[in-house]
Design an enzyme around this catalytic site. Structure first.
Site, PDB file in Angstrom:
ATOM      1  N   HIS A  96     -31.298 -37.090 -28.581  1.00 49.66           N
ATOM      2  CA  HIS A  96     -30.924 -38.170 -27.492  1.00 49.66           C
ATOM      3  C   HIS A  96     -31.301 -39.416 -28.179  1.00 49.66           C
ATOM      4  O   HIS A  96     -32.390 -39.913 -28.317  1.00 49.66           O
ATOM      5  CB  HIS A  96     -31.952 -37.875 -26.345  1.00 49.66           C
ATOM      6  CG  HIS A  96     -31.718 -36.630 -25.611  1.00 49.66           C
ATOM      7  ND1 HIS A  96     -30.571 -36.366 -24.801  1.00 49.66           N
ATOM      8  CD2 HIS A  96     -32.674 -35.479 -25.689  1.00 49.66           C
ATOM      9  CE1 HIS A  96     -30.866 -35.008 -24.407  1.00 49.66           C
ATOM     10  NE2 HIS A  96     -31.967 -34.540 -24.902  1.00 49.66           N
ATOM     11  N   GLU A 118     -28.877 -31.318 -27.979  1.00 49.43           N
ATOM     12  CA  GLU A 118     -28.749 -31.720 -26.768  1.00 49.43           C
ATOM     13  C   GLU A 118     -28.116 -33.322 -27.173  1.00 49.43           C
ATOM     14  O   GLU A 118     -28.699 -34.414 -26.531  1.00 49.43           O
ATOM     15  CB  GLU A 118     -30.164 -32.274 -26.057  1.00 49.43           C
ATOM     16  CG  GLU A 118     -30.561 -30.881 -26.068  1.00 49.43           C
ATOM     17  CD  GLU A 118     -32.112 -30.812 -24.926  1.00 49.43           C
ATOM     18  OE1 GLU A 118     -32.260 -31.817 -24.459  1.00 49.43           O
ATOM     19  OE2 GLU A 118     -32.717 -29.980 -25.025  1.00 49.43           O
TER      20      GLU A 118
HETATM   21  C1  XIL Z   1     -32.735 -32.280 -18.294  1.00 48.82           C
HETATM   22  C2  XIL Z   1     -31.496 -31.791 -17.236  1.00 48.82           C
HETATM   23  O1  XIL Z   1     -30.253 -32.133 -17.940  1.00 48.82           O
HETATM   24  C3  XIL Z   1     -31.724 -32.443 -15.895  1.00 48.82           C
HETATM   25  O2  XIL Z   1     -30.611 -32.051 -15.183  1.00 48.82           O
HETATM   26  C4  XIL Z   1     -33.093 -32.054 -15.422  1.00 48.82           C
HETATM   27  O3  XIL Z   1     -33.253 -33.033 -14.154  1.00 48.82           O
HETATM   28  C5  XIL Z   1     -34.122 -32.589 -16.337  1.00 48.82           C
HETATM   29  O4  XIL Z   1     -33.793 -31.691 -17.718  1.00 48.82           O
HETATM   30  N1  XIL Z   1     -34.955 -32.394 -22.880  1.00 48.82           N
HETATM   31  C6  XIL Z   1     -34.842 -31.050 -22.422  1.00 48.82           C
HETATM   32  C7  XIL Z   1     -33.629 -30.721 -21.373  1.00 48.82           C
HETATM   33  O5  XIL Z   1     -35.020 -30.027 -23.432  1.00 48.82           O
HETATM   34  O6  XIL Z   1     -34.169 -29.481 -20.837  1.00 48.82           O
HETATM   35  C8  XIL Z   1     -33.620 -31.955 -20.429  1.00 48.82           C
HETATM   36  O7  XIL Z   1     -32.554 -31.733 -19.569  1.00 48.82           O
HETATM   37  C9  XIL Z   1     -33.391 -33.192 -20.906  1.00 48.82           C
HETATM   38  C10 XIL Z   1     -34.185 -33.510 -22.055  1.00 48.82           C
END
Ligand code: XIL
Length: 360
Positions: A240, A270
């Site tokens: 991220h 992600e």
């Molecule tokens: C996020 C989801 O995208 C959202 O819809 C939810 O409200 C919160 O979680 N790290 C992770 C993911 O491992 O599970 C998270 O996903 C984002 C950050």
């Protein structure tokens, strides 16, 4: 004269062509990635129960471009075991059916995490032994229900602080560091019991894409697991990032190599690259974001087969989790909120085709 005007107009239209007016490749990002030896180019999707579920334009792109799907929420603890030993796999099963229809692999996400855990877990006072039993039951029932439909499980999610120490969670605060090893041990045992030992076991976290203390801590935990004879197959690098602050290609490559040298698979799990502030859609902003996406995908290509692939944390700005998690931030994905491909999309496509970035 007429032809001069016509040619001038044609040239002007080509020069002014906004990147989003390009055609997307007919084969899609997943096929391009597979052509480069990757297992997939994937996306998270928050299905079922959201607007995505019935958005046909969204689903068409999801199907065409991506070959792996990660459920953004459906498999999390609070949904799969809302009350103690009362399991609800309805949403997870629906997600799996979609993935099967699309012939997509699924990275199952996740088993043990501090967040999105059911109230019965966080509001009770447990002894360490009691909570170990809760964790074991959750892991066994969930892993065995989905079985081989999961390519992998993120067994433990986001267990560490940025300094490499364990972060506070009901699991760590009650059981101590042992919870981490036990989670993998239970997942391994549960899979072995149903003959699904091919399902891969991952640790997944953010802030582990750059060399440093947190990466060293992850490698230390991997060693500890293996010393105990417990399997871990890979590390998920959430990735991220923030536009303009994305780790460099050199750093992303070095970090991935460090995991691979420790005999681990690596997945970018992600990926999204958000703007910390407006403007999200100016030409300069878009070009910088494209460059950051290009770097991140390129790093997976440069380290060879053991970076299995890249997963974006949803692919359009309308459904991105970013604005709800980071106030005032957004624009983080490959498509804008009306499903037009952004320069970042073309940058990814070019990286996957081994081309120089023309939109960065
Ligand atoms: C996020 C989801 O995208 C959202 O819809 C939810 O409200 C919160 O979680 N790290 C992770 C993911 O491992 O599970 C998270 O996903 C984002 C950050």
């Amino acid at each position: 004269m007429v032809s001069f005007i016509a040619i001038t107009a044609l040239l002007a239209s080509l020069v002014n062509a906004a990147p989003h007016s390009k055609d997307r490749t007919s084969v899609g990002l997943n096929a391009l990635a597979q052509g480069r030896g990757k297992q997939w180019f994937g996306s998270a999707a928050d299905i079922p129960g959201t607007a995505e579920t019935t958005d046909t334009a969204y689903l068409k792109i999801l199907h065409h471009e991506f070959g792996e799907l990660t459920p953004a929420n459906a498999l999390k603890f609070m949904y799969t075991e809302p009350e103690q030993n009362v399991f609800n796999f309805t949403e997870g099963d629906e997600f799996m059916r979609l993935a099967e229809r699309y012939q997509s692999k699924v990275r199952c996400h996740n088993l043990v995490w501090a967040s999105q855990v059911s109230d019965f877990v966080t509001s009770n006072t447990w002894t360490a032994e009691e909570l170990k039993a809760v964790m074991k039951n959750h892991i066994f029932k969930t892993v065995q229900h989905f079985g081989k439909r999961c390519y992998s499980w993120d067994v433990v999610n986001e267990a560490l602080n940025s300094d490499g120490t364990f972060s506070s969670s009901v699991w760590y605060d009650t059981i101590g560091e042992e919870y981490f090893y036990l989670a993998f041990q239970y997942a391994q045992q549960a899979l072995a019991q149903i003959g699904a030992q091919n399902v891969k076991l991952y640790y997944n976290d953010y802030g582990i894409e750059n060399p440093g203390t947190k990466v060293d801590a992850v490698l230390g935990l991997v060693k500890n697991l293996r010393k105990r004879g417990i399997r871990i197959d890979g590390v998920g690098l959430e990735s991220h990032f923030i536009v303009g602050e994305t780790p460099s290609l050199t750093d992303q490559v070095a970090t991935k190599r460090a995991y691979i040298n420790a005999d681990l698979d690596v997945v970018v799990t992600e990926l999204d690259i958000r703007f910390a502030a407006e403007p999200y859609y100016s030409a300069d902003a878009q070009n910088q974001q494209a460059a950051d996406y290009y770097t991140s995908v390129e790093s997976c290509l440069q380290v060879g087969r053991r970076c299995l692939g890249v997963v974006v944390w949803d692919f359009d700005d309308a459904y991105s989790w970013v604005p709800s998690a980071f106030a005032g931030q957004g624009g983080a994905t490959l498509f804008n909120d009306t499903l037009e491909a952004k320069p970042a999309y073309y940058a990814v496509s070019e990286a996957l085709q081994g081309k120089k970035c023309t939109v960065c």
